[in-house]
Design a protein around this motif. Structure first.
Motif, PDB file in Angstrom:
ATOM      1  N   SER A   1       0.912  -1.375   0.040  1.00 53.59           N
ATOM      2  CA  SER A   1      -0.104   0.009   0.038  1.00 53.59           C
ATOM      3  C   SER A   1       0.923   1.312  -0.199  1.00 53.59           C
ATOM      4  N   ILE A   2       2.021   1.199   0.702  1.00 50.99           N
ATOM      5  CA  ILE A   2       2.988   2.408   0.437  1.00 50.99           C
ATOM      6  C   ILE A   2       3.315   2.655  -0.860  1.00 50.99           C
ATOM      7  N   ASP A   3       3.119   1.871  -1.690  1.00 52.15           N
ATOM      8  CA  ASP A   3       3.371   2.299  -3.207  1.00 52.15           C
ATOM      9  C   ASP A   3       2.341   3.059  -3.934  1.00 52.15           C
ATOM     10  N   GLU A   4       1.248   2.770  -3.314  1.00 52.80           N
ATOM     11  CA  GLU A   4       0.093   3.244  -3.936  1.00 52.80           C
ATOM     12  C   GLU A   4       0.032   4.952  -3.381  1.00 52.80           C
ATOM     13  N   MET A   5       0.753   5.078  -2.194  1.00 54.14           N
ATOM     14  CA  MET A   5       0.645   6.379  -1.812  1.00 54.14           C
ATOM     15  C   MET A   5       1.740   7.294  -2.663  1.00 54.14           C
ATOM     16  N   ARG A   6       2.700   6.615  -3.090  1.00 52.80           N
ATOM     17  CA  ARG A   6       3.750   7.294  -3.895  1.00 52.80           C
ATOM     18  C   ARG A   6       3.144   7.687  -5.223  1.00 52.80           C
ATOM     19  N   THR A   7       2.072   7.316  -5.678  1.00 52.63           N
ATOM     20  CA  THR A   7       1.378   7.593  -6.713  1.00 52.63           C
ATOM     21  C   THR A   7       0.228   8.612  -6.488  1.00 52.63           C
ATOM     22  N   HIS A   8       0.109   8.892  -5.267  1.00 49.86           N
ATOM     23  CA  HIS A   8      -0.920   9.748  -4.735  1.00 49.86           C
ATOM     24  C   HIS A   8      -0.008  10.678  -4.067  1.00 49.86           C
ATOM     25  N   ARG A   9       1.025  11.347  -4.539  1.00 48.10           N
ATOM     26  CA  ARG A   9       1.954  12.231  -3.725  1.00 48.10           C
ATOM     27  C   ARG A   9       1.140  13.556  -3.209  1.00 48.10           C
ATOM     28  N   GLY A  10       1.245  13.712  -1.932  1.00 50.62           N
ATOM     29  CA  GLY A  10       0.504  14.945  -1.101  1.00 50.62           C
ATOM     30  C   GLY A  10      -0.850  14.382  -0.704  1.00 50.62           C
ATOM     31  N   GLY A  11      -1.247  13.229  -1.156  1.00 53.04           N
ATOM     32  CA  GLY A  11      -2.735  12.607  -0.605  1.00 53.04           C
ATOM     33  C   GLY A  11      -2.731  12.369   0.809  1.00 53.04           C
ATOM     34  N   ASP A  12      -3.982  12.690   1.460  1.00 52.78           N
ATOM     35  CA  ASP A  12      -3.915  12.137   2.817  1.00 52.78           C
ATOM     36  C   ASP A  12      -4.754  11.065   3.007  1.00 52.78           C
ATOM     37  N   ALA A  13      -4.431   9.767   3.215  1.00 54.32           N
ATOM     38  CA  ALA A  13      -5.328   8.637   3.202  1.00 54.32           C
ATOM     39  C   ALA A  13      -5.910   8.490   4.533  1.00 54.32           C
ATOM     40  N   GLY A  14      -5.494   9.024   5.382  1.00 56.57           N
ATOM     41  CA  GLY A  14      -6.226   8.982   6.876  1.00 56.57           C
ATOM     42  C   GLY A  14      -5.266   8.433   8.018  1.00 56.57           C
TER      43      GLY A  14
ATOM     44  N   ALA B   1      -4.442   5.504  11.167  1.00 54.84           N
ATOM     45  CA  ALA B   1      -4.205   4.104  11.376  1.00 54.84           C
ATOM     46  C   ALA B   1      -5.642   3.427  11.620  1.00 54.84           C
ATOM     47  N   THR B   2      -6.469   4.251  12.060  1.00 56.48           N
ATOM     48  CA  THR B   2      -7.922   3.728  12.375  1.00 56.48           C
ATOM     49  C   THR B   2      -8.927   4.225  11.330  1.00 56.48           C
ATOM     50  N   ALA B   3      -8.959   5.280  10.745  1.00 60.96           N
ATOM     51  CA  ALA B   3     -10.026   5.357   9.899  1.00 60.96           C
ATOM     52  C   ALA B   3      -9.543   6.329   8.536  1.00 60.96           C
ATOM     53  N   LEU B   4     -10.095   5.459   7.439  1.00 60.28           N
ATOM     54  CA  LEU B   4      -9.581   6.255   6.101  1.00 60.28           C
ATOM     55  C   LEU B   4     -10.306   7.539   5.876  1.00 60.28           C
ATOM     56  N   SER B   5      -9.585   8.531   5.299  1.00 60.25           N
ATOM     57  CA  SER B   5     -10.279   9.761   4.878  1.00 60.25           C
ATOM     58  C   SER B   5     -11.177   9.498   3.398  1.00 60.25           C
ATOM     59  N   GLU B   6     -11.664  10.511   3.087  1.00 56.27           N
ATOM     60  CA  GLU B   6     -12.386  10.291   1.747  1.00 56.27           C
ATOM     61  C   GLU B   6     -11.409  10.036   0.582  1.00 56.27           C
ATOM     62  N   ASP B   7     -10.269  10.699   0.607  1.00 54.78           N
ATOM     63  CA  ASP B   7      -9.275  10.444  -0.560  1.00 54.78           C
ATOM     64  C   ASP B   7      -8.793   8.818  -0.180  1.00 54.78           C
ATOM     65  N   GLY B   8      -8.576   8.545   0.992  1.00 55.03           N
ATOM     66  CA  GLY B   8      -7.923   7.295   1.734  1.00 55.03           C
ATOM     67  C   GLY B   8      -8.800   6.207   0.756  1.00 55.03           C
ATOM     68  N   TRP B   9     -10.297   6.401   0.852  1.00 58.05           N
ATOM     69  CA  TRP B   9     -11.170   5.220   0.242  1.00 58.05           C
ATOM     70  C   TRP B   9     -11.150   5.438  -1.116  1.00 58.05           C
TER      71      TRP B   9
END
Ligand code: SF4
Length: 131
Positions: A88-101, A103-111
């Motif tokens: 999943s860390i690789d997915e964040m690399r393709t969404h640089r600057g994104g905030d996934a939420g 450890a306990t709750a995903l953000s809207e972007d995270g979903w």
């Protein structure tokens, strides 16, 4: 034919672990339930006979949070045939600057990121069953 096993790591301290679990559940419950299922990684690691029997000699896709690759290493050592390894860390690399939420709750972007991630994993499941 046995279902492809899609196995998330057990990360709980960071959002990456939550992303792996949610993505795996999306694949096995919604995107490809007829051809995939998940197995509890902790049961594999502790040597639970039923869990190990589910992965030994079976096609598996591992979904880890970070480069430690806890799921990939454990599934491999239990005799699973790893068709693909995701992080999943690789997915964040393709969404640089994104905030996934958190450890306990995903953000809207995270979903949204998890939805895209799950689509990629499901595509690998379908590729694996068509071979
Ligand atoms: S792969 Fe990384 S996030 Fe997942 S359980 Fe291992 S150390 Fe934690």
């Amino acid at each position: 034919m046995s279902k492809v096993k899609v196995i998330a790591c057990s990360g709980i301290g960071k959002v990456y672990g939550l992303m792996t679990r949610e993505a795996v559940l999306e694949v096995t419950n919604h995107l490809a339930p007829e051809v995939s299922e998940t197995v509890c990684l902790a049961h594999i690691v502790t040597g639970d006979a039923a869990a190990r029997a589910k992965v030994e000699g079976c096609d598996c896709i591992t979904v880890d949070g970070c480069p430690a690759l806890c799921s990939a290493k454990s599934v491999e050592s239990a005799g699973g045939i790893i068709k693909a390894r995701f992080r999943s860390i690789d997915e964040m690399r393709t969404h640089r600057g994104g905030d996934a939420g958190t450890a306990t709750a995903l953000s809207e972007d995270g979903w949204k990121i998890v939805d895209e991630f799950a689509e990629k994993i499901a595509a690998k499941v379908m590729e694996s069953v068509s071979q």
